[in-house]
Design an enzyme around this catalytic site. Structure first.
Site, PDB file in Angstrom:
ATOM      1  CD  GLU A 226      -1.470  -2.483   1.441  1.00  0.00           C
ATOM      2  OE1 GLU A 226      -0.344  -2.612   1.970  1.00  0.00           O
ATOM      3  OE2 GLU A 226      -2.171  -3.467   1.123  1.00  0.00           O
TER       4      GLU A 226
ATOM      5  CG  HIS B 218     -10.394  -6.709   6.504  1.00  0.00           C
ATOM      6  ND1 HIS B 218      -9.589  -7.502   7.284  1.00  0.00           N
ATOM      7  CD2 HIS B 218     -10.036  -6.964   5.219  1.00  0.00           C
ATOM      8  CE1 HIS B 218      -8.798  -8.215   6.512  1.00  0.00           C
ATOM      9  NE2 HIS B 218      -9.041  -7.906   5.251  1.00  0.00           N
TER      10      HIS B 218
END
Ligand SMILES: Cc1ncc(C[n+]2csc(CCOP(=O)(O)OP(=O)(O)O)c2C)c(N)n1
Lengths: 322, 324
Positions: B54, B123
């Site tokens: 990321e 998440h």
């Protein structure tokens, strides 16, 4: 851009040294800087191998890269001092200078930040031929300068992996100056060099003597040529040494005196100067002339910066958003 | 009007903007796999899969944006944003300023969040306030399907870095979206229901909870105004203040935790600028200061509920609370 002559490489190194030492001498009265004294060959040798269309990203020791690229020493000093005539109108200081007109996209003071942005800059260059994108000519490459400390950040691997996978024209230039702020490089890395880490990503990875400007320049020409013709990345490590402190002022009490003396004996400027004098390419009189010219340039730059106005306080809130 | 899902609305916005502007490209983990229609139309240069990293996805976007491209990156789930924070906050958010305006960072970061899928804390984390707090960034968190499309188009056209948060539970829910070009400007809240007695301010899926609460309140004879902020930065202060000056009462509702959240900001703005109009203290109804649980029951319990919102509103009115 014509390739720099052996003498002009010497002169640019002298300019960088004098520029940084002038700011270092003034630290306290003006903000301190992170100098790259001892690393001038890296800046001059590599930047001299780039073309105007190429882009540069660098780290907190960027003055050499900027000056080698043709930055105006007065505007650079004005930036350090937070003045309106600085490259970023005083909003960067020494640690984040960018200069669009010179193709210098970023000086990152986040260690590794330059590695993070480099693939994107190169992606835009790669897509530049099909997409109208500002400030990019087809065929340009991205040179990213970083230290051995940055190579210990995960983003180093993320960056190289992406550049290899996406086949991006990035020239990775690691200036392994043996220091990571106040920590010796050998305390944080198992290898002497960063090169094996880079090589494991499957791109050409070469290490050279970073204190020999001609060796650096030759290696950088070959590296840039590879990136330009294949459109794929290349890793070049310059083995060198930071002979001043991490930032100014810094008494370097933590540095091994013998080690420092050994590296100072391999000073890149002295090396090139002696080489040219011995070859008869530089007469002692000419050398004195170069020295004078450099000293005059730096004094004029310093005076310019000191006389440059402070930014208008309304600038505090400009350029936050478009 | 077409009846399409949020995922389709996002896909339409991307396709239309990529068609309109050759500088727009999109990448992320699985973007080329999951958006095959975009890949087919725009090719592998503009629709890219990335490594699972990321930091470099966001960094590459910032670098590309500095060079004049307009990347839209998909970072999947909001908690993964923490791995990309350096590029987003320290580079994209700050370098326009630090460069004295030489470089701009027109990029969009997509991230999913919100309770309902029982995916748990790593998440699901409503991180929007963190980005609102960072200078140079804009933050969008739509509620309606039409806004998903219209706001994303504006985000892509915006010359600043924009965080675009999507609630994962609404992805497959169909909703009406106008046919043809549909653009919703950033920085404008929507008054979804007009009312005189109390203002309910929210964004994302708790807007629906507020609308449900307003229904309950209506049955008790209370007329609630419901505002969907749509954009958290820039924040449409004018619409909030106008409403509170009319109703004199405010309940702010969001799924994210209370401390230093968007609700705190709205409450502070109202107390600074419309204190005289307030007839009662401002109330916040938020998720707890706890990681998002996975267990469905606990996850639902963490969500602001219509009953609770209605009860808070009634308390502000000095009326009897609705029995729980
Ligand atoms: C992300 C981050 N961590 C730590 C620092 C503090 N810091 C500034 S320079 C530096 C050393 C960097 O070492 P290296 O990359 O080898 O570059 P050098 O200073 O040797 O040129 C450190 C740790 C920082 N600026 N950014």
């Amino acid at each position: 851009m014509s390739q720099p002559s052996r003498i002009s490489m010497l002169e640019t190194m002298m300019l960088i040294r004098a520029h940084e030492e002038r700011l270092a001498a003034n630290a306290g009265s003006s903000p301190g800087t992170c100098t790259a004294v001892g690393q001038e060959a890296a800046a001059v040798g590599v930047v001299g191998a780039l073309l105007p269309r190429d882009r540069i990203l660098t780290n907190h020791r960027s003055a050499g890269h900027l000056l080698a690229r043709g930055a105006d020493p007065g505007r650079l000093m004005a930036e350090v001092m937070g003045r309106a005539d600085g490259y970023c109108r005083g909003k960067s200081g020494s640690l984040h200078v960018s200069a669009k007109e010179l193709g210098v996209v970023l000086t990152s003071t986040i260690v590794g930040g330059e590695l993070s942005l480099a693939p994107g800059v190169a992606l835009a260059q790669k897509m530049g031929s099909s997409v109208p994108n500002e400030g990019t000519e087809p065929g340009g490459i991205t040179a990213v300068f970083f230290g051995d400390g940055a190579a210990c950040e995960g983003i180093f691997h993320e960056s190289i992996n992406l550049a290899v996978t996406w086949q991006l024209p990035v020239l990775y230039v690691c200036e392994n100056n043996q220091w990571q702020a106040f920590v010796r490089r050998d305390e944080t890395m198992p290898h002497e060099q960063v090169r094996p880490w880079a090589a494991s990503h499957g791109l050409p990875a070469v290490a050279v003597d970073g204190n020999d400007v001609e060796a650096v320049h030759a290696a950088a020409l070959a590296a840039a040529e590879h990136v330009r013709t294949t459109g794929t990345p290349y890793f070049l490590e310059l083995v060198t040494y930071r002979t001043r402190g991490h930032y100014e002022p810094d008494d370097q009490a933590y540095v091994d005196k013998d080690e420092l003396a050994r590296w100072k004996a391999r000073d890149p400027i002295a090396l090139q100067r002696e080489r040219l004098l011995a070859a008869g390419e530089l007469a002692p009189g000419e050398l004195a002339h170069l020295e004078q010219r450099v000293a005059d340039t730096v004094e004029a730059a310093f005076a310019f910066a000191q006389n440059s106005p402070w930014p208008d306080v309304r600038e505090l809130l400009t350029d936050v958003y478009a | 009007m077409q009846n399409i899902t949020v995922n389709d609305a996002v896909g339409q916005a991307l396709a239309e903007e990529m068609r309109r502007d050759a500088r727009v490209l999109t990448f992320g983990e699985g973007v080329a796999t999951n958006r095959r229609d975009l890949l087919a139309e725009f090719g592998a240069h503009r629709v890219r899969n990335t490594p699972l990293a990321e930091g470099i996805i966001a960094g590459a976007a910032a670098g590309a944006a500095a060079m004049g491209l307009r990347p839209v990156i998909d970072l999947l789930y909001a908690p993964f944003l923490t791995l990309s924070m350096d590029a987003i906050m320290n580079s994209a958010g700050k370098l326009r300023y630090l460069s004295g305006g030489q470089f701009e960072f027109p990029m969009v970061v997509l991230a999913r969040t919100g309770a309902g899928w029982t995916v748990g804390a790593q998440h699901n984390h409503n991180l929007e306030a963190m980005f609102v707090h960072a200078p140079g960034l804009k933050v969008v968190m739509p509620h309606s399907t039409a806004d998903y499309k219209g706001l994303l188009k504006s985000a892509i056209r915006d010359p600043n870095p924009v965080l675009f948060f999507m609630d994962m539970t609404v992805g497959y829910t169909p909703g009406p979206v106008p046919e043809g070009e549909h653009v919703v400007p950033l920085g404008q809240a929507a008054v979804l229901r007009a009312g005189r007695d109390v203002t309910l301010v929210s964004y994302s899926k708790t807007v629906a909870t507020c609308l449900a609460a307003a229904e309950q309140l209506a049955m008790r004879g209370v007329d609630a105004e419901v505002i969907d902020l749509r954009t958290l930065k820039p924040l449409d202060e004018a619409t909030i203040l106008r409403s509170v000056r009319k109703t004199g009462r405010l309940v702010v509702v969001h799924e994210a935790a209370a401390p230093c959240g968007v609700g705190a900001e709205v409450a502070a703005i109202v107390s600074e600028k419309a204190f005289a109009a307030l007839k009662a203290p401002v109330r916040r109804i938020t998720g707890p200061d706890a990681p998002a649980p996975s267990s469905w029951l606990l996850e639902q319990a963490a969500l602001p509920q219509a009953d609770g919102i209605a009860r808070a509103a009634l308390e502000l009115l000095g009326a009897e609370a609705v029995p729980a």
